[in-house]
Design a protein around this motif. Structure first.
Motif, PDB file in Angstrom:
ATOM      1  N   ASN A  29     -14.774 -25.880 -28.956  1.00  0.00           N
ATOM      2  CA  ASN A  29     -15.428 -24.977 -27.607  1.00  0.00           C
ATOM      3  C   ASN A  29     -15.671 -23.601 -28.231  1.00  0.00           C
ATOM      4  O   ASN A  29     -15.847 -22.626 -27.158  1.00  0.00           O
ATOM      5  CB  ASN A  29     -14.631 -25.032 -26.583  1.00  0.00           C
ATOM      6  CG  ASN A  29     -14.638 -26.507 -25.927  1.00  0.00           C
ATOM      7  OD1 ASN A  29     -15.548 -26.773 -25.245  1.00  0.00           O
ATOM      8  ND2 ASN A  29     -13.576 -27.365 -26.118  1.00  0.00           N
ATOM      9  N   MET A  32     -18.612 -21.654 -26.486  1.00  0.00           N
ATOM     10  CA  MET A  32     -18.395 -21.157 -25.102  1.00  0.00           C
ATOM     11  C   MET A  32     -17.658 -19.818 -25.263  1.00  0.00           C
ATOM     12  O   MET A  32     -17.841 -18.920 -24.655  1.00  0.00           O
ATOM     13  CB  MET A  32     -17.677 -22.141 -24.331  1.00  0.00           C
ATOM     14  CG  MET A  32     -18.765 -23.473 -24.255  1.00  0.00           C
ATOM     15  SD  MET A  32     -18.010 -24.581 -22.852  1.00  0.00           S
ATOM     16  CE  MET A  32     -17.692 -23.564 -21.504  1.00  0.00           C
ATOM     17  N   ILE A  33     -16.408 -19.798 -26.048  1.00  0.00           N
ATOM     18  CA  ILE A  33     -15.299 -18.903 -26.235  1.00  0.00           C
ATOM     19  C   ILE A  33     -16.364 -17.466 -26.541  1.00  0.00           C
ATOM     20  O   ILE A  33     -16.380 -16.441 -26.157  1.00  0.00           O
ATOM     21  CB  ILE A  33     -14.404 -19.008 -26.944  1.00  0.00           C
ATOM     22  CG1 ILE A  33     -13.608 -20.227 -26.254  1.00  0.00           C
ATOM     23  CG2 ILE A  33     -13.739 -17.762 -26.958  1.00  0.00           C
ATOM     24  CD1 ILE A  33     -12.319 -20.395 -27.135  1.00  0.00           C
ATOM     25  N   ALA A  36     -18.648 -16.234 -24.101  1.00  0.00           N
ATOM     26  CA  ALA A  36     -17.870 -15.333 -22.872  1.00  0.00           C
ATOM     27  C   ALA A  36     -17.641 -14.106 -23.405  1.00  0.00           C
ATOM     28  O   ALA A  36     -17.711 -13.098 -22.535  1.00  0.00           O
ATOM     29  CB  ALA A  36     -16.530 -16.358 -22.378  1.00  0.00           C
ATOM     30  N   SER A 335     -13.001 -13.386 -23.103  1.00  0.00           N
ATOM     31  CA  SER A 335     -12.781 -14.360 -24.324  1.00  0.00           C
ATOM     32  C   SER A 335     -11.475 -15.208 -23.701  1.00  0.00           C
ATOM     33  O   SER A 335     -11.413 -16.470 -23.816  1.00  0.00           O
ATOM     34  CB  SER A 335     -12.742 -13.839 -25.487  1.00  0.00           C
ATOM     35  OG  SER A 335     -13.973 -13.228 -26.022  1.00  0.00           O
ATOM     36  N   SER A 337     -10.078 -15.197 -20.893  1.00  0.00           N
ATOM     37  CA  SER A 337     -10.313 -15.649 -19.399  1.00  0.00           C
ATOM     38  C   SER A 337     -10.961 -17.297 -19.756  1.00  0.00           C
ATOM     39  O   SER A 337     -10.648 -18.350 -19.362  1.00  0.00           O
ATOM     40  CB  SER A 337     -11.242 -14.980 -18.494  1.00  0.00           C
ATOM     41  OG  SER A 337     -10.630 -13.907 -18.506  1.00  0.00           O
ATOM     42  N   MET A 338     -11.907 -17.283 -20.742  1.00  0.00           N
ATOM     43  CA  MET A 338     -12.452 -18.643 -21.076  1.00  0.00           C
ATOM     44  C   MET A 338     -11.406 -19.655 -21.774  1.00  0.00           C
ATOM     45  O   MET A 338     -11.592 -20.908 -21.527  1.00  0.00           O
ATOM     46  CB  MET A 338     -13.761 -18.445 -22.026  1.00  0.00           C
ATOM     47  CG  MET A 338     -14.506 -19.950 -22.505  1.00  0.00           C
ATOM     48  SD  MET A 338     -14.931 -20.715 -20.897  1.00  0.00           S
ATOM     49  CE  MET A 338     -16.332 -19.780 -20.631  1.00  0.00           C
ATOM     50  N   TYR A 341      -9.154 -20.953 -19.004  1.00  0.00           N
ATOM     51  CA  TYR A 341     -10.118 -21.983 -18.456  1.00  0.00           C
ATOM     52  C   TYR A 341     -10.075 -23.098 -18.904  1.00  0.00           C
ATOM     53  O   TYR A 341      -9.883 -24.356 -18.271  1.00  0.00           O
ATOM     54  CB  TYR A 341     -11.638 -21.402 -18.125  1.00  0.00           C
ATOM     55  CG  TYR A 341     -12.474 -22.336 -17.420  1.00  0.00           C
ATOM     56  CD1 TYR A 341     -12.530 -22.844 -16.006  1.00  0.00           C
ATOM     57  CD2 TYR A 341     -13.585 -22.813 -18.195  1.00  0.00           C
ATOM     58  CE1 TYR A 341     -13.368 -23.656 -15.791  1.00  0.00           C
ATOM     59  CE2 TYR A 341     -14.267 -23.852 -17.835  1.00  0.00           C
ATOM     60  CZ  TYR A 341     -14.315 -24.455 -16.505  1.00  0.00           C
ATOM     61  OH  TYR A 341     -15.118 -25.041 -16.069  1.00  0.00           O
TER      62      TYR A 341
END
Length: 353
Positions: A29, A32-33, A36, A335, A337-338, A341
């Motif tokens: 992922n 996505m990181i 972000a 980053s 926070s992602m 998550y």
């Protein structure tokens, strides 16, 4: 029986596999990181561009109290029955003086002190409202329209809304804009720092607060000595007036008895009475003048000396939120926070399964 070492070894292997599994999951992922983090970096950059710099005004002063040195004079005076009082400001020493700077009364008096800004004579409270653009949010509230703070020292005529606004400004200043410290308890040097996003306000408020507290402190410290000096001065003036009147009376009585028949001694009585008044008032005036001079010495001893060491000088120290700092902090924050998550999302999914 299972070997404990073997259990430990299996647990360690499982931990390593678990870490590797999570690593691969996060790696899968990474887009996505990264996205972000990139978004966070852009927001951090935008924040650094919009964030106004802060200006710090610093003022230091030394406090020298001479009341403790007047013991010899007061002791000598007390032997003659003279009582000049002592300092009324014992409550405002050390840490208490620092708290005096932070008191609502002192800060509000400072906010109502006059300053010149944009070629207008206004109060510091009015200047605070203008530089922070508070009135933009007041336009939608009819009760706040027309609210102004004129330079004055009397708050008795303020409305409830004015008191509320002034209290809010006080809270904001005390919370994040004002710092008063005594760097060394052995040395009576106090430092005041005012931080705001407006350079001139920081300087003017810092100087006005120091002046307001200094005036209040000095007046409180020598209050009893000042009142006693005032009473003695009034008594001295009264006795001197009575003495002058008696001297004039003697002269008039003497003129009235000029070439008087020696057999008529009764006509000399007014002159003799006036002579007694002159002698009595002279003795009284001599003693009161002694007390007055001692009171003046005591007043000087009881008046603390406040010496300004450093004043805020323009341009003030400027602290801004750097662009690089905003990019790094924003990128890292988003980053992480992602990452959290994704971890929480996968953990909940495993629990549901």
């Amino acid at each position: 029986m299972t070997d404990p070492m073997q259990n430990d070894e299996i647990s360690l292997k499982e931990l390593i596999l678990k870490i590797k599994e999570w690593y691969n999951y996060l790696l899968s992922n990474r887009k996505m990181i990264f996205l972000a983090g990139f978004l966070g970096a852009l927001m951090g950059l935008g924040y650094s561009l919009l964030k106004k710099p802060n200006y710090t005004a610093s003022l230091t002063f030394a406090l020298e109290e001479q009341g403790s040195r007047s013991g010899g004079v007061l002791s000598l005076a007390s032997q003659f029955g003279f009582d000049f009082g002592t300092s009324g400001g014992g409550a405002f020493t050390g840490a208490n003086l620092i708290e005096l700077f932070k008191s609502r009364s002192m800060i509000e008096k400072t906010l109502l002190s006059p300053v010149t800004y944009n070629q207008k004579d206004i109060s510091l409270a009015e200047m605070y409202i203008e530089v922070n653009e508070l009135r933009k949010g007041w336009d939608k509230k009819p009760q706040l329209k027309g609210i102004h703070f004129l330079p004055q020292n009397d708050k008795q005529k303020f409305t409830r809304i004015q008191d509320s606004i002034l209290g809010k400004i006080y809270s904001n200043i005390l919370k994040s804009q004002l710092q008063v410290v005594q760097k060394d308890k052995k040395i009576d040097i106090i430092s005041i720092e005012v931080v705001s996003n407006h350079e001139l306000f920081s300087k003017l408020f810092c100087e006005a607060l120091a002046k307001e507290v200094s005036t209040f402190y000095v007046q409180t410290k020598n209050k009893k000595a000042r009142e006693n000096l005032k009473i003695l001065q009034h008594q001295t003036d009264s006795v001197r007036t009575a003495l002058n009147s008696a001297i004039t009376g003697v002269a008039i009585a003497t003129d009235n008895t000029f070439n008087l028949n020696p057999a008529l001694n009764i006509r000399r009585t007014p002159s003799a009475k006036r002579q007694v008044d002159v002698q009595a008032n002279t003795a009284i005036l001599t003693e009161i003048v002694k007390q007055l001079e001692l009171a003046k010495v005591t007043f000087r001893k009881e008046t603390p000396l406040i010496q300004i060491i450093d004043r805020p000088i323009l341009p003030l120290e400027k602290k801004s939120f750097g662009k690089l700092k905003g990019i790094i902090i924003g990128g890292m924050l988003f980053s992480l926070s992602m990452v959290f998550y994704l971890i929480i999302k996968r953990s909940l999914k495993q629990i549901m399964e």
